[in-house]
Design a protein around this motif. Sequence first.
Motif, PDB file in Angstrom:
ATOM      1  N   ARG A 160       0.817  -1.203   0.000  1.00  0.00           N
ATOM      2  CA  ARG A 160       0.000   0.000   0.000  1.00  0.00           C
ATOM      3  C   ARG A 160       0.865   1.272   0.000  1.00  0.00           C
ATOM      4  O   ARG A 160       0.516   2.256  -0.634  1.00  0.00           O
ATOM      5  CB  ARG A 160      -0.891  -0.023   1.250  1.00  0.00           C
ATOM      6  N   TYR A 161       1.938   1.225   0.704  1.00  0.00           N
ATOM      7  CA  TYR A 161       2.743   2.432   0.860  1.00  0.00           C
ATOM      8  C   TYR A 161       4.099   2.268   0.189  1.00  0.00           C
ATOM      9  O   TYR A 161       4.642   1.172   0.113  1.00  0.00           O
ATOM     10  CB  TYR A 161       2.930   2.752   2.347  1.00  0.00           C
ATOM     11  N   GLY A 426      -0.486  -9.368 -14.759  1.00  0.00           N
ATOM     12  CA  GLY A 426      -0.235 -10.748 -14.334  1.00  0.00           C
ATOM     13  C   GLY A 426       0.931 -10.910 -13.372  1.00  0.00           C
ATOM     14  O   GLY A 426       1.367 -12.011 -13.111  1.00  0.00           O
ATOM     15  N   ALA A 427       1.412  -9.787 -12.873  1.00  0.00           N
ATOM     16  CA  ALA A 427       2.588  -9.886 -12.009  1.00  0.00           C
ATOM     17  C   ALA A 427       2.203 -10.208 -10.563  1.00  0.00           C
ATOM     18  O   ALA A 427       2.853 -10.996  -9.895  1.00  0.00           O
ATOM     19  CB  ALA A 427       3.384  -8.600 -12.046  1.00  0.00           C
ATOM     20  N   GLY A 428       1.132  -9.575 -10.098  1.00  0.00           N
ATOM     21  CA  GLY A 428       0.801  -9.669  -8.668  1.00  0.00           C
ATOM     22  C   GLY A 428      -0.068 -10.868  -8.337  1.00  0.00           C
ATOM     23  O   GLY A 428      -0.731 -11.441  -9.196  1.00  0.00           O
ATOM     24  N   GLU A 429      -0.055 -11.204  -7.095  1.00  0.00           N
ATOM     25  CA  GLU A 429      -0.912 -12.274  -6.580  1.00  0.00           C
ATOM     26  C   GLU A 429      -2.316 -11.698  -6.403  1.00  0.00           C
ATOM     27  O   GLU A 429      -2.499 -10.748  -5.648  1.00  0.00           O
ATOM     28  CB  GLU A 429      -0.342 -12.762  -5.251  1.00  0.00           C
ATOM     29  N   PRO A 430      -3.288 -12.236  -7.107  1.00  0.00           N
ATOM     30  CA  PRO A 430      -4.613 -11.630  -7.037  1.00  0.00           C
ATOM     31  C   PRO A 430      -5.346 -11.915  -5.723  1.00  0.00           C
ATOM     32  O   PRO A 430      -6.186 -11.131  -5.300  1.00  0.00           O
ATOM     33  CB  PRO A 430      -5.343 -12.249  -8.216  1.00  0.00           C
ATOM     34  N   ASN A 431      -5.036 -13.046  -5.109  1.00  0.00           N
ATOM     35  CA  ASN A 431      -5.735 -13.404  -3.872  1.00  0.00           C
ATOM     36  C   ASN A 431      -4.847 -13.090  -2.680  1.00  0.00           C
ATOM     37  O   ASN A 431      -3.751 -13.621  -2.571  1.00  0.00           O
ATOM     38  CB  ASN A 431      -6.056 -14.891  -3.854  1.00  0.00           C
ATOM     39  N   PHE A 432      -5.336 -12.223  -1.820  1.00  0.00           N
ATOM     40  CA  PHE A 432      -4.527 -11.924  -0.648  1.00  0.00           C
ATOM     41  C   PHE A 432      -5.203 -12.483   0.588  1.00  0.00           C
ATOM     42  O   PHE A 432      -6.430 -12.601   0.641  1.00  0.00           O
ATOM     43  CB  PHE A 432      -4.285 -10.424  -0.495  1.00  0.00           C
ATOM     44  N   ASP A 433      -4.391 -12.831   1.545  1.00  0.00           N
ATOM     45  CA  ASP A 433      -4.894 -13.329   2.823  1.00  0.00           C
ATOM     46  C   ASP A 433      -4.936 -12.140   3.770  1.00  0.00           C
ATOM     47  O   ASP A 433      -3.904 -11.620   4.187  1.00  0.00           O
ATOM     48  CB  ASP A 433      -3.943 -14.414   3.345  1.00  0.00           C
ATOM     49  N   ALA A 434      -6.130 -11.710   4.066  1.00  0.00           N
ATOM     50  CA  ALA A 434      -6.272 -10.478   4.839  1.00  0.00           C
ATOM     51  C   ALA A 434      -5.681 -10.607   6.233  1.00  0.00           C
ATOM     52  O   ALA A 434      -5.313  -9.616   6.844  1.00  0.00           O
ATOM     53  CB  ALA A 434      -7.738 -10.092   4.938  1.00  0.00           C
ATOM     54  N   LEU A 435      -5.590 -11.837   6.727  1.00  0.00           N
ATOM     55  CA  LEU A 435      -4.987 -12.013   8.053  1.00  0.00           C
ATOM     56  C   LEU A 435      -3.464 -11.987   7.966  1.00  0.00           C
ATOM     57  O   LEU A 435      -2.774 -11.810   8.957  1.00  0.00           O
ATOM     58  CB  LEU A 435      -5.451 -13.328   8.674  1.00  0.00           C
ATOM     59  N   PRO A 439      -4.047  -5.335   1.949  1.00  0.00           N
ATOM     60  CA  PRO A 439      -3.838  -4.036   1.314  1.00  0.00           C
ATOM     61  C   PRO A 439      -4.897  -3.004   1.718  1.00  0.00           C
ATOM     62  O   PRO A 439      -4.648  -1.809   1.652  1.00  0.00           O
ATOM     63  CB  PRO A 439      -3.941  -4.343  -0.167  1.00  0.00           C
ATOM     64  N   TYR A 440      -6.055  -3.496   2.133  1.00  0.00           N
ATOM     65  CA  TYR A 440      -7.128  -2.569   2.482  1.00  0.00           C
ATOM     66  C   TYR A 440      -7.299  -2.480   3.997  1.00  0.00           C
ATOM     67  O   TYR A 440      -8.396  -2.340   4.517  1.00  0.00           O
ATOM     68  CB  TYR A 440      -8.434  -3.020   1.823  1.00  0.00           C
TER      69      TYR A 440
END
Lengths: 561, 924
Positions: A160-161, A426-435, A439-440
């Motif tokens: 994010r930053y 296509g570079a980034g991982e689309p699924n993030f584990d919020a725990l 990013p949000y």
Amino acid sequence: MQEENNCIRPPRRFKRSKVNVIEKAKREVEELAKVVCDNGESLPYGHLKWARAKQEERVPVAKEKLARHNRGEGLSEAVTNTKLLTKEKEIEYAIEQAARTEILLTEDAGFLEVDEGESSTQVTQKQIANSVDILSASKHFQLFLEEFGPYRINYTRNGRYLLLGGRKGHIAAFDWITKKPLCEINVMEELFDVQWLHNELMFAVAQKRWVYIYDNQGVELHCLKTLHNVLRMDFLPYHFLLACSSANSFLSWLDVSLGKMVAQFPIRQGRLNIMAQNPYNACLCLGHAQGTVTMWSPNMKEPLVKMLCHNRPLQALAVNRNGMYMATSAVDRSVRIWDLRQLNGPLQDYRMAGIASNLSFSDRSLLAVGMGNIVEVYRDCCATTADHAYLRHKVNRSIADMQFCPYEDILGVGSGSGFTSMIVPGAGEPNFDALESNPYQTKRQRQEAEVKALLEKIQPELITLDPYAIGEVNVPTLKEKMAAKHALMLGKPPEIDFTPRRNKRKGSVRAAKAKKIVKERVKKDYIEAVKAISSEKKDNDQSNQEKPYSVLDRFLPKKKK
Amino acid sequence: MVKGNFVDQEFEKEFSLDDDQVIREEDHGKLLQSIEMMDSQLRIKPPTRTEPSFNVSEFDLAPIKGGGVHLKELAHALEVKGKAFDSEVATKIRTLTKTSATLQKPLEKNQQKKIKRVVAYNNLTQQVSRWDAAVQTNRAARTIAFPMNIEPVTVKNASEVAELWQSQSQNDFEAGLNALHGMSKVYQEDTKVEQKFRMTLAELRLKRREIAKLRAQQSFEAAKARRQNKIKSKSYHRMLRREKMQKQLKEFEALQKTDPEAALKRLEELERVRAEERMTLRHKNTGHWARSRLIRAKYDPQTRQQLAEQLAVSRDLTKKLKVGDSSEDEETTKEPMKAIPGDEDNPWITVKSSSEIDDFLSGYRKYWDERNKNAETKENAVDEESDKYKRVKKKEEDAIDHSNENERMDQLSKAQVGDDVDECEETICHESLQAEEESEIESNDEGHSINNTLTVSKHENEFRSSEKIDTTDKEYENGKYKDNKEVSSTDTDDNVYTSTVQIKNGSVVKTKLDRKSKRKKIPKYEVKATCQSWIITPISNSEKCVSTEKQGAEILEAETSKIRTSDERVKAFLASVLPETLENEEKKKKKRKSTLDKMFDEVENNISTNFEDRFKKLKSHFGSEVKIDQRMRMMGSGGREEEENDLGASLAVKSMKEARPQEDVELLEGAVETSGATTDIEKLKKTASGINSATFSGISNGGSGGSKGSGRVSGNSNAPAGANSKSAEKNINPEKFIAAKPKVLLTAAPELTNAGEEALDDEMEEDQQKIITEAFADDNVVDDFEKEKEADIKKSQPGEIDLSLPGWGEWGGAGIVAKKKKSRFVIKPPPAPPRKDADKLNVIINEEKAEGIREHQIWEIPAPFRSVKDFEASIRAPVGRTWVPETAHKRLIAPTVVTKSGVIIKPMSEEFLVNKKALLDFTE
């Protein structure tokens, strides 16, 4: 016919059903709960077969998925303990469940696709930005900061930053998506590297002499004078360690949660300006002028691994997210990909037109190669050999630093002319584990995550080449065995502290006898043990000269045992 | 009735025989008969029935000479002359003769018993084995929920409950009560109030506080009592007694005024206590104390007085009280005082009346005295006991022999009959008392105290001694005396006393018993314990000690534990380092523990010798062409196709050696755990055999010469195919181990270089490249790396242990060359396990283990596991919810036992054994 029509129907008789209302309801429920088996047999709820039938109903999980979550080889067949076997089943169940949860990973990554006869290399950033949605397009931008360059960059773990650090002392931290600045300062001295700590609240800056820690408002929090002449920094998020490599060949790990130096030692390999961490095992990989890559943990003053990767000085080094591949580049314009798990390789050997001075892996193992002022991104270049670049971009001045933004299709490039945010589909991982990293993240979540991360902090002793070493049994090595043997040879029979448990028989004859017996026994055993060593050796000699069996062997003197 | 009569007659006979001691004619005849029979064959005559009785002894069914009576013969009696007898009877007889057979001789008693035992055992095992499955499932179950026998909860609706309520039947009393309640207003109001108003919070608190206060007070009282019980001061107790007495008196008086009925009851109670006390020897001046006083009394008037007081008390106690009016009572109490004239010279008669004595007279003290009587009787009777004790002991020993309780009881009663014929009645009494006795907790002290008083009042004594025997027998049945432990649980004064007395009485027996039990029990137990421990730590220094020297068993245990704890690490090492010693020891113990190291070494040696032999042969066969150098070995099978086709065999051998590492490392390291050795040895054998066969095949291929080193194909797949590189140079070149040709990518040439940020011409750039490459060409990076690796390998391998002492066994002097006997004193290390980087040319992997993580690792494999591998497999998967889905996490951390709070956990009922599944199927 008419008669029939006219005939009065007998009044319908409502028999009062004997069945109770409740019972009826019960039956209905049972009907609902019935499970139809494969053989057409229907079973009521609570039947023993019911659970089994229910289990069989589940959709089987694909083998590839199971393989992805596999925990390795299970118990051997020699194990017959029922409890252990049931536990094994539980583990299998856990694996299956984990594979099932993949269904929750809804997002999918795509790639830039071009028409036949065209190459994606030709597609410019402008074209991409024009064709994607507004939000994504806004992620492509350039910052022209020519005065204080070249710039080192660093994204936070959640992507994010962004932190920019110009060689001439310029530091800027901001939310790069909204372009909202956090701080912008000039430290008024030379600056080598910038690094976010565990979240966006603090960052470390390697300045001319020492490392400083600032908060996100640019307020200096600490000046770490133990870390001097630092060239590169990296942060181990699970261990809360700030790893630094310095110009005078020192490697140091600083625990930022305690402010304690975990380890700091010289490695005597010259200037350490190439460093990357292996996220799989938290070891540090250093590139050296001898063409070698060494891996380090804070627990050993010798390198865990030393790999000869090139016979020319190394230029850059990158490890991918799951610690599977390592990319190295040398001054002979070669880029090589290595298998880090097997410590084998090179898997791929590429020759570039220029010296690859910067390398970076994306979440999905795209490799960005920075040569002079050119950035090239390669797809599928590790396991398979790539033919051409996936994307290419040119910046005004030579590139100083590159990093793919986590969970975004963005490659940040810091150069002499400022900062460029490139879109790399296509570079980034689309699924993030919020725990894990979100990013949000809200402020509250960030606070929670910080506390949790601190609670789950891994101790630095656990940094080893094999991260599963903690699950292994400690067995003495051959060297230790020999040392023990030697110690035994030179040692004396162990002294016995003879204090009877009960004081009653303090001075009695029996007690004295017992004492004597014990002492003699121990002494005897010890002597036997020592004797056995020499006899063992003799046996070895004998076994070396094994004679063929003869009938007359029985008349030979028997072996002493 | 008949039987009873018969028995009586028998009894009479016996008694008469005993009593009269007169030779009867009948008996004399018998005697003569038996003398006559001496010569004849059959000594025992077939019994003849003299009188009718229903009881036919089984021992009278001896074979009768001449075949006995036959049915047909008897039937002849029914025959009417000329006619065959009644056909019905005839058929019956016929069927009888056909169907019935003569009974077999009953088995001998011990045979019978044996069969009985076997059958009983079988039945019992069957009964118990029914639980096997249930127990097994429960043991294997991952979680067990208690209580197990819980029934499914059914919720009843209001109407059902109401029905239940109505159907309840009332008995007369309840009905009456209900009617009464219906009538009384108070009750109704009360119930109303209860229903209407719940307690407020304040009230609740108040109530709770009150309860708490009460509880606290109780605890204070208890503590106080405990404290007071500990006080040993006699004077204090005397004071206490007096105080109590007065208090009781006051209470009684108060009670007389307020509640005369209760007072009467109390009085009766006291009377009873008094009556009991009268039976005892209290205050008769027979005790130890009194006798000691008696000696002094001659010179000391005070003691004289004390003794007199005592006697007076006893007189008072033994005096019969007339039941009548209170006024009469008073008179009678005064009378004896008057009757005995006060004489100062005679201390036995003089009664110095005081308030205390009055207290005694009042009789309220008796209760308290009764409680303390044991203490004093003990003092009195210790020395009078020995003869009595012997008798008791005999009985006890008799009783011990009989394991069966019933038999024992019978025996006991019989023995008593035999011993004290006079007191038959009392034994019967005693039997009836037994039931009571069993229920009594403090039966011990009674028995013992009575035991002491034997000499004085025989009548009572006999009666009670039997009790004593009973109690002691009970104790024996449990296998030991219930001594101090039992007493300590009940903390009254007298109990403590009794325990001590008991110890004195039964000291001989008890000590014997103790010794026996010690000999039997303690060593066994300890051996067991040590055995367990030795399973964990293989070197057993003192196990034998434990088994051989029983005397020092306890101490030894302590010792071994100490040794164990102190030297555990060394032992662990020993276990691996000294397989031989271990084996020797373990063979002695006949335990199946073998050590892996030795096995491995042997196999390794075999293999190596095999290799060497074969290789030498091959070498000689192929002549001097073949040269092996160190570098080639390092390169493994790489890059020598043309030159060394014939070396295929040797290379194959090498490659095989290299291909092993993973397994070997495991095996070597697994050597620590000895318990799982058997399986591992098998594995080892397998691997060894595999290696052998493979090498032989490789060698044969190499021997044929033509084939291009097929052994090489079996080399490590992981090794980069260095065969591609065709450079003939011997130096390792990184280019050699590159898998693929360098892929030249069509990249854009950078317009700028890093160093100077100025644009350079292509030529200039190339020049610079050349300069750089040339600059680094000289320092041979590869050579350096190679050397470094060699050094590292050398460093990691353990060195030899040289035990030779300088000058030892050597002659000194000029011209004397020292013999090289040194090899005898040098211990060579076993061959090191293959390194992880053995097949990786460009990698040095540090084999040393970091100390930091070893601290966190497990040193010994926990119990159910037999190999390191399995244990590691069992903990390979994480459990936490961070790494595992929630459902799986819940299952992984499920507790082994779940209990429901507030529910009684009963033992499993037989319902558990019912096959529910079968039942379900059946009902369907």
